[in-house]
Every structure is written in structure tokens, then in C-alpha cells.
Design an enzyme around this catalytic site. Sequence first.
Site, PDB file in Angstrom:
ATOM      1  N   LYS A 227       0.856  -1.195   0.000  1.00  0.00           N
ATOM      2  CA  LYS A 227       0.000   0.000   0.000  1.00  0.00           C
ATOM      3  C   LYS A 227       0.897   1.252   0.000  1.00  0.00           C
ATOM      4  CE  LYS A 227      -0.258  -0.004   5.015  1.00  0.00           C
ATOM      5  NZ  LYS A 227      -0.936  -0.534   6.202  1.00  0.00           N
TER       6      LYS A 227
ATOM      7  N   MET B 273       9.997  25.565  -2.036  1.00  0.00           N
ATOM      8  CA  MET B 273       9.120  24.620  -2.724  1.00  0.00           C
ATOM      9  C   MET B 273       9.907  23.663  -3.628  1.00  0.00           C
ATOM     10  SD  MET B 273       6.017  25.368  -5.349  1.00  0.00           S
ATOM     11  CE  MET B 273       5.057  26.358  -4.223  1.00  0.00           C
TER      12      MET B 273
ATOM     13  N   ARG C 217     -11.026   0.314  14.891  1.00  0.00           N
ATOM     14  CA  ARG C 217     -11.006   1.030  13.613  1.00  0.00           C
ATOM     15  C   ARG C 217     -12.005   0.341  12.693  1.00  0.00           C
ATOM     16  NH1 ARG C 217      -5.401   1.734  10.359  1.00  0.00           N
ATOM     17  NH2 ARG C 217      -5.739  -0.474   9.935  1.00  0.00           N
TER      18      ARG C 217
ATOM     19  N   TYR D  73      14.925  32.982   1.781  1.00  0.00           N
ATOM     20  CA  TYR D  73      13.810  33.729   2.342  1.00  0.00           C
ATOM     21  C   TYR D  73      14.077  34.064   3.801  1.00  0.00           C
ATOM     22  CZ  TYR D  73      11.072  32.130  -1.677  1.00  0.00           C
ATOM     23  OH  TYR D  73      10.609  31.884  -2.933  1.00  0.00           O
TER      24      TYR D  73
HETATM   25  C1  LIG Z   1      -0.121  -1.467   6.841  1.00  0.00           C
HETATM   26  C2  LIG Z   1      -0.667  -2.701   7.409  1.00  0.00           C
HETATM   27  C3  LIG Z   1       0.182  -3.781   7.695  1.00  0.00           C
HETATM   28  C4  LIG Z   1       1.684  -3.706   7.554  1.00  0.00           C
HETATM   29  O1  LIG Z   1       2.253  -2.946   8.588  1.00  0.00           O
HETATM   30  P1  LIG Z   1       3.849  -2.795   8.786  1.00  0.00           P
HETATM   31  O2  LIG Z   1       3.990  -2.170  10.108  1.00  0.00           O
HETATM   32  O3  LIG Z   1       4.310  -1.879   7.695  1.00  0.00           O
HETATM   33  O4  LIG Z   1       4.423  -4.136   8.661  1.00  0.00           O
HETATM   34  C5  LIG Z   1      -0.410  -4.948   8.138  1.00  0.00           C
HETATM   35  N1  LIG Z   1      -1.746  -5.046   8.310  1.00  0.00           N
HETATM   36  C6  LIG Z   1      -2.588  -4.022   8.050  1.00  0.00           C
HETATM   37  C7  LIG Z   1      -4.046  -4.188   8.258  1.00  0.00           C
HETATM   38  C8  LIG Z   1      -2.072  -2.815   7.604  1.00  0.00           C
HETATM   39  O5  LIG Z   1      -2.893  -1.800   7.356  1.00  0.00           O
END
Ligand SMILES: *Cc1c(COP(=O)(O)O)cnc(C)c1O
Length: 383
Positions: free
Chosen positions: A36, A323, A135, A275
Site C-alpha cells: 500500500k 518549494m 477502527r 527567504y
Molecule cells: C499497513 C498494514 C500492515 C503492515 O504494517 P507494517 O507495520 O508496515 O508491517 C499490516 N496489516 C494491516 C491491516 C495494515 O494496514
Amino acid sequence: MLHSSYIEISKSALQHNISFVRQQIGPGVRLSSVVKGNAYGHGLEQLAPLAQANGVDHFSVFSADEAQRLLAVLPRPATIMIMGYLDKDEIEWAIQHKIQFFVFEPERLALAAAAAKRLNSRAEIHLELETGMHRTGFDAAALPEAISFLKAHREHVLLQGICTHYAGAESLQNHERVLAQYSKFNKIVQELARTGIKAPITHTACSAAMISYPQTHMGMVRVGIMQYGLWPSPETYNQYISAHQVNKDPLRRLITWKSRIMSLKHVAKGSYVGYGTSYQAPRDVLLAVVPVGYAWGYSRSLSNQGQVLVRGQRAGVAGIVNMNAMMVDVTNIPDVQQNDEVVLLGKQGEQSITVASFGELSTQLNYELLTRLPANIPRSIVD
Ligand SMILES: *Cc1c(COP(=O)(O)O)cnc(C)c1O
């Protein structure tokens, strides 16, 4: 140079980290590579095929767009699992492409079954349980209904996994909470089994849980940050180092972020640079302009704080990060030339700029810093 900076991803470092993870979990536990956030800023398109070449056959993403990018880029079939967002219309798309997804509320379960029925197919789902993170996840109260629904719709809903996520396994402070989540998860899984609801795998562990709580490995671990060669927190690292009596980081970082010196300028003692007045030359200085700024993910909070590498030596950021540019002090670096390579993150010669040092100075989490690296900085793969 077409771009003002570029990112290199090390193939051998990834291979090394994947085998480290495999050593931790042993041969019986599956590894899901979490890609992700554009593979934590490394570039999903670059990272995922490399992971697959190292035997990874399971990928976790947050949303359907990332799953689609994976489908487009992976040379061989793999299991793709969406852990988060799925639009109502995307559920159908996911089922058609055999993409698995988390189900954490009755609405999504019903939508999945209905879509699968329309397609005369089966939705492959992972039942996410609420165990204390608060969550997403099915609450105990919603479970009986989910169970009967699953039983009634077996034809269209295939339970591929039961899972949960820990609320901060990277911090010792959460020790009790993580253990409570772990027992709650096991208890619910057993209850589900008694009612006839079973899945081929259960999975709960992220990187921190994998390292600090081996009992959480179960059928699969979902590993993100450690695959990229970073630790979830200094605590996790220290705990590992002392438990295993090693004195060297067993992981290797994949990422190097580079630019070049755009221009050089001699500035007389006492002059203000850039700046405002936050930097006044303390002596006659030679400053290099680097064409990277906060628009490229180089945080403004690194103004007068950050360091880069030029000719194997450290140079400090002088003044405010703009920037698209910043100045660095190269007065003490012999023979500096325009176009010299500048390393913003990673190694050059004997020196290195770590994500951790960056993070400490800018108070960004290593996760945040990496995922904020813009997707349009070109990524290339190096050995
Ligand atoms: C992002 C995520 C992981 C991985 O987490 P890391 O700390 O990067 O290993 C695992 N499970 C879920 C549900 C996540 O959102």
C-alpha cells in the site's frame, strides 16, 4: 537529467530482507508483501515484481486502485488482498478479478454476496474481527448475524481468511493491549469454528507483531515496513538486537534518493541566505543549490536541520527549504562542482543519511516520510 531528483531501489536489499522475514516466520507461514502507499513510497510498479521474483505470491493493498496496478504489473498470478477501501461498484470488479478483500461490517458482506450472485461467482473474503483497535472489524454483537449470513450464502461467499490488526505492536507501552487482542482473536476464532465457520488461514501480524510476538504468526504475516529495510520503531529494533545478541542491523534499506548540484554560490560572512533571516552566513561560505524542496517531499521542517551527502561528505541545509529548491553548505567539501551528485537519503561512499535521522529531525514517522515521496519522482532498480 530530465528530473530534478530520482530514486533507486536495491534489488539485493529486498532479497536480503525477504529472506530475513522468512527466517523469522519459518517455512509454514505465508508472507504477504504489503505494498500500500505506493509500496511505502518505493514505487509499487518497481517493488511488486521484484518481490514476486523472490517468491512472494501474496500482496496486501489498501484499495482497489492499488489492486488494479498490481494486476497490471505482476508478470505471474498472485493473491491480491484489499485490506481497506472498496467502493460499492468496485466490489463487483474485485470479484471478477478474483481479488480478495477484508469484510468488516454487515453492509459489505451483503454487498459482496449480492455482487457475487449477480456475477454467478464467489466473493473471496477475509473476515476482519474487532479485537481492540476500534477502527474496522466485526464487533461481537454483529457476529451472530454475520455467521448466519455466511452460512446461508456459502455458494457466493468464500471465506479465505479470518484476521485482525494490532493497535501499536511497535510500542512496549501497548504490550498488554496487544496480548489482549491476541487472546480475544483466538477466542473468537474458536467460537466461530464451533459454529462451523472456518477459514484456510488466520492472520494478524504486521512487521512489529511478527518480530516481537512470534505467537501472532499463525497462517500468514502481513509485512510492510521491514520488507523495505526499516524497523517499525526504535523499540522493536532494540528489543530484537538485545534478544538476539547481534550488534548490526540485520535489514538493508532499499531506497536511495538522489539529486545534483544545480548551482554554486560564494556568500560573504554576515549575509542572509534565502527567504527571511533564518540563516546568516557565519563566515564566508560556499553554498550549493539543490533542486529539491517540499514539493518533492523534502520536508520544510528540515530547514537549517537536514543533511545531504556530496562527495561522500555531509552538508547541512542552509536556510529554509523552498518549494523546489534548497541550499546546502559545501564550504568544507573540496573540489565541489556543479552537477555533483547529492544524496538526500541513502548511502554515498562511507556515509549515509537514514530515514530515521530524517524522521527525527522533521518529527515525521519513517512510514510517513517514505509514503510522501511523490510518485512522479522516477524510480529505477539497481543491484
Ligand atoms: C499497513 C498494514 C500492515 C503492515 O504494517 P507494517 O507495520 O508496515 O508491517 C499490516 N496489516 C494491516 C491491516 C495494515 O494496514
